[in-house]
Design an enzyme around this catalytic site. Structure first.
Site, mmCIF file in Angstrom:
data_model
loop_
_atom_site.group_PDB
_atom_site.id
_atom_site.type_symbol
_atom_site.label_atom_id
_atom_site.label_comp_id
_atom_site.label_asym_id
_atom_site.label_seq_id
_atom_site.Cartn_x
_atom_site.Cartn_y
_atom_site.Cartn_z
ATOM 1 N N GLY A 187 0.816 -1.205 0.000
ATOM 2 C CA GLY A 187 0.000 0.000 0.000
ATOM 3 C C GLY A 187 0.854 1.261 0.000
ATOM 4 C CB SER A 188 0.119 4.622 1.356
ATOM 5 O OG SER A 188 -1.121 4.753 0.691
#
Length: 588
Positions: A295-296
């Protein structure tokens, strides 16, 4: 008369000379035999005597003690014994022997008698007998009882280091952790003790081998891990796992210049002293062995790639519409329903707000094949190469799919659509923090002698450059902005500066994205001259408030504060310690 007397006297004299001749001949024969045996056959006879009087026992398979970086004992050997019975050699009634052994072995006399009746010789009676009990058994002085020495590995830290050290089985062979992956490195060079016996076939104690506990000669294997930091990380992780009813979690503290892991916690864990009671799935440290979509927390890596390929500069401005469609697939920001689009954003703002849409625009500036090639260069189809076992190589989509389907580079831009291990992510973030070099994470510092001198180390790959120092410095500065004004604000520590990136990713189960999440936070500390990457990943936290900022940041903050205390890191802004600092929580 004279002649007869002379003949009679000559006969005894002849007999004497004859006897003397035979005696001298016998003595000459004996002397010749002695010369033959002692001079010509000496070596052969000596070898035969030794073969009859001396015997090699089985090698004593000992392992070096293991300590943490501050010499706290993590694993060590102690001698234990297996008792065998040879009933054919018993000179007293088996009932008497069973009666005397029963209290020592905590078995009943009928149990022992049943074992005696199994075979006439070589019957195993009890395992892992300690030295004190073994001495009492010897004192009974019964013929037909045999004590064979072996080793038992004990782990004083219990489950604290299980994910790193692992365990050994009853045969003293490593089965998990570095006990498995570094089995040869941890073994003391085997010795076969030579025992001697007298003419009656009795062993001579004076010629017995050296005490097996001296085999390691004071040598020990030292880890890079700090038990105190490991304990803090475990407590912080457990607290968040309980609070959010999460499935599992891991915490890594990586020294960015050397690759030394100062902490590596994986929960749930197990006690290696009683490994046979544990779920076998726990023997694989999931922070090393299991893949997940980051993810981020991968956005800083993508930003570094874009800077290296001159697709952007730190001053580039990109649009954030809040929601876009790529290849027929919708992509939106996590806070789109509350915030909508943010409009034009600078690169530091894109990371601070963790904009998925702006990241798609950023990576669209790079031809897909070049983007894919750089991900390969970072090792995203390879294993990290640490000294830990059961590593899993990162996984990318096939090149044809990644290059020709726009949705693939789009999802990769915000850390989805590919997978890697938490250890691999920590390594990549470490390359940004240390100025651009990819170092190999490891937990073994080396083999040290009793004077603390390094004797040898496991082989490790040399660092290789993947980013320029300029790119690394620019991304670190941006990570500082994430903590100063973006989603990482809850990580702020008065008097200190750190950079970081939150992550809240949808979890793919069976090839389909589910409502389950994986939350994470990665910190670079201290911001001015980064020394550490601290990464926390929590799998399947429950609740509407389960984000990287709420679940993972508290863990990393607690570990960073402990690191400050343990390493004595002075504050960069001591004046802040004299006044309160307000922080704002921004979910992501």
């Amino acid at each position: 008369m004279t002649t007869a007397k002379t003949v009679t006297a000559a006969k005894p004299a002849g007999r004497l000379w004859l006897i003397l001749f035979f005696l001298l001949s016998a003595m000459a024969g004996v002397a010749a035999r002695l010369v033959y045996l002692q001079a010509l056959e000496s070596e052969t006879l000596t070898a035969k005597a030794r073969q009859q009087q001396q015997h090699y026992t089985a090698p004593l398979l000992a392992r070096y003690p293991i300590t943490d970086r501050r010499e706290t004992v993590v694993a060590l050997d102690r001698p234990v014994f297996t008792l065998f019975a040879h009933p054919v050699q018993f000179k007293v009634k088996p009932e008497a022997i069973a009666q005397d052994l029963a209290p020592l072995l905590k078995q009943s006399p009928p149990q022992l008698l049943a074992k005696f009746g199994l075979h006439s010789t070589g019957v195993p009676i009890a395992y892992e007998i300690n030295e004190e009990v073994a001495a009492k058994i010897r004192a009974l002085n019964y013929d037909g009882l045999e004590l064979n020495q072996a080793w038992q590995r004990i782990y004083p830290q219990q489950d604290l280091m299980a994910g790193i050290v692992g365990y050994v089985d009853r045969e003293h062979k490593g089965q998990a952790g570095i006990e498995f992956s570094q089995n040869e490195f941890l073994q003391v060079p085997p010795q076969r003790p030579l025992l001697s016996m007298n003419a009656l076939g009795q062993w001579l104690p004076a010629l017995a081998p050296t005490d097996p506990r001296t085999l390691s000669q004071g040598y020990h294997v030292r880890l890079t891990v700090d038990s105190r930091l490991q304990q803090t990380a475990r407590q912080a992780l457990r607290q968040q796992l309980r609070k959010f009813n999460a499935k599992r979690g891991t915490v890594l503290v990586l020294e960015v210049k050397s690759g030394a892991l100062r902490a590596l916690v994986s929960e749930p864990s197990y006690d290696p002293n009683h490994y046979y009671r544990a779920d076998p799935a726990l023997f694989r440290n999931w922070g090393v062995a299991d893949l997940y979509e980051p993810g981020s927390t991968f956005k800083p890596i993508n930003t570094a790639i874009a800077l290296e390929l001159n697709a952007i500069t730190p001053d580039t401005v990109l649009p954030d519409e809040g929601r876009i469609t790529v290849g027929g697939w919708p992509i939106q920001n996590n806070d789109f329903s509350q915030r909508g689009g943010r409009g034009a954003l600078t690169i530091p703002q894109i990371l601070a707000y963790s904009s998925n849409v702006a990241m798609v625009h950023m990576m669209n500036r790079i031809p897909s094949r070049h983007y894919y090639r750089y991900l390969h260069r970072l090792g995203l189809t390879e294993k990290v190469g640490s000294d830990l076992p059961f590593e899993t190589a990162a996984q990318l989509k096939p090149a044809e799919q990644f290059i020709h389907y726009p949705i693939e580079p789009a999802t990769a831009s915000f850390g989805q659509g590919f997978s890697l291990t938490p250890l691999h992510l920590a390594q990549l973030l470490g390359a940004i923090a240390n100025g651009g070099e990819l170092v190999v994470p490891h937990v073994i510092e080396g083999l040290f002698d009793e004077n603390g001198q390094l004797q040898r180390q496991p082989a490790r790959a040399q660092p290789r450059r993947v980013f320029s120092q300029r790119t690394s410095a620019e991304v670190v500065k941006m990570l500082g902005e994430v903590v100063r004004s973006g989603t990482g604000q809850p990580a702020q520590i008065p008097g200190y500066r750190l950079g970081g990136k939150t992550g809240t990713a949808q979890k793919a189960i069976g090839g389909t994205y589910s409502n389950q999440r994986i939350t994470s936070f990665a910190a670079v500390f201290p911001l001015e001259q980064p020394q550490y990457v601290i990464l926390a990943v929590v799998d399947e936290p429950q609740g509407d408030d389960a984000y990287g900022s709420t679940v993972a940041i508290p863990i990393v903050k607690a570990v960073t504060e402990a690191l400050i205390t343990i390493e004595g890191i002075p504050p960069s802004y001591p004046e802040e310690l004299r006044r309160p600092t307000a922080t704002t929580s921004v979910p992501q």
